[in-house]
Write a protein that holds these residues in place. Structure first.
Motif, short mmCIF file in Angstrom:
data_model
loop_
_atom_site.label_atom_id
_atom_site.label_comp_id
_atom_site.label_asym_id
_atom_site.label_seq_id
_atom_site.Cartn_x
_atom_site.Cartn_y
_atom_site.Cartn_z
N HIS A 3 0.69 -1.30 -0.37
CA HIS A 3 0.28 -0.03 -0.05
C HIS A 3 1.11 1.39 -0.19
O HIS A 3 1.45 1.17 1.12
N PHE A 8 1.08 5.40 0.15
CA PHE A 8 0.16 6.26 0.29
C PHE A 8 2.03 7.92 0.54
O PHE A 8 2.95 7.53 0.96
N TYR A 49 -2.02 2.26 -4.97
CA TYR A 49 -2.02 3.65 -4.98
C TYR A 49 -3.14 4.91 -4.21
O TYR A 49 -4.14 4.73 -5.01
N TYR A 50 -2.37 5.49 -3.45
CA TYR A 50 -3.37 5.56 -2.83
C TYR A 50 -3.53 7.85 -3.35
O TYR A 50 -2.49 7.94 -2.63
N TYR A 101 -5.60 11.01 5.67
CA TYR A 101 -4.24 10.11 5.76
C TYR A 101 -4.98 8.92 7.02
O TYR A 101 -4.79 7.66 6.30
N ILE A 126 -7.20 6.68 4.76
CA ILE A 126 -6.60 5.30 4.59
C ILE A 126 -6.10 4.32 5.81
O ILE A 126 -6.48 2.79 5.79
#
Length: 291
Positions: free
Chosen positions: A206, A208, A244-245, A280, A283
């Motif tokens: 992941h 970010f 991908y955030y 964030y 996420i």
């Protein structure tokens, strides 16, 4: 969480009050005494801008790169942690990869380098383990100023070492470092996670807080090579997923980059991002629920 892997960039630090990246650039120019001949233009890719600053200073002031990088390490170490850093640690991931140089993700400066070898310059094996989390500083760290990856030449050397590790095999003298390439070891089912690079071919990741600008040539090469193995060469199995955030407010303007990431087998996840801290946290919450 079992086998959770995160790749985290500098943007999470922007929640903390303190020096911005633009401030740091100006401080570097001032430290090098080249303010009268360096234009900080956004159109200049940073690794080349770094070379311009350093080479200009080297010609004019005979500055040593060791001194410049030591100055940058001190400045980076001044960055303060925030609630997002703590929330990330609370996820208890197995591995955290980061392009950041400081130790805000760890929460404190580590006492022991747990890398396979002690690298002074490049960062193929650069790992610190704290509270059962492996932290991989893939672009160097503040404790080793010469490892801080900033300039075009350093990026080129890092990419060379990465490609050797994955494709042709290593030339390190240490007996601890596997000599066979990662491709050969995956074939032989002998992957022991010596390097953060191993994770890109084996485990879900992941990403970010990382803009993934095209100057990150090492990471773009790795994503491209992985995708080629999965869809073109098919020499090894590539079973993992990469996420991908990105704030949904940036999606339209970033379409060119997201198209390239999608082509490289990266799944795009967009979430509301007007409030950076809330973005964030969303996420982290999403990852926690999924894992």
């Amino acid at each position: 969480m079992k086998n959770l892997i995160l790749l985290i960039g500098n943007d999470i630090n922007n929640i903390s009050h303190g020096q911005s990246w633009k401030d740091l650039l100006q401080d570097i120019v001032t430290f090098c005494h080249v303010g009268d001949c360096i234009e900080l233009d956004d159109k200049k890719p940073f690794p080349l801008l770094y070379e311009e600053i350093f080479l200009t200073a080297s010609k004019k002031q005979k500055i040593r790169e060791k001194d410049l990088k030591s100055f940058i390490a001190i400045k980076a170490a001044e960055i303060k942690g925030n609630g997002i850093h703590s929330a990330i640690r609370a996820l208890k991931p197995t591995h955290i990869l980061t392009t950041n140089y400081e130790f805000t993700l760890e929460g404190s400066t580590p006492f022991e380098n747990t890398s396979l070898i002690n690298e002074k310059f490049y960062s193929i094996f650069r790992r610190y383990k704290m509270n059962d989390i492996n932290y991989w500083h893939i672009h160097g760290d503040c404790l080793n100023p010469m490892s801080i990856n900033l300039g075009f030449e350093h990026y080129g050397g890092q990419l060379q070492m990465m490609r050797n590790y994955v494709v042709s095999g290593t030339v390190y003298t240490s007996k601890e470092v596997p000599k066979a390439s990662l491709l050969r070891r995956i074939h032989a089912k002998q992957v022991y996670f010596h390097s953060w690079i191993d994770l890109f071919f084996t485990n879900d990741i992941h990403i970010f807080g990382l803009s993934l600008d095209f100057v990150e040539t090492d990471l773009w090469w790795l994503l491209t090579y992985r995708a080629r193995q999965k869809f073109h060469h098919k020499n090894i199995p590539v079973p993992n997923e990469i996420y991908y955030y990105i704030p949904e407010e940036y999606v339209a303007a970033s379409k060119f980059k997201l198209d390239l990431l999608t082509a490289n087998d990266v799944t795009i996840v967009s979430l509301p991002g007007k409030d950076k801290a809330a973005y964030y946290q969303s996420i982290i919450t999403r990852i926690a629920k999924a894992n």
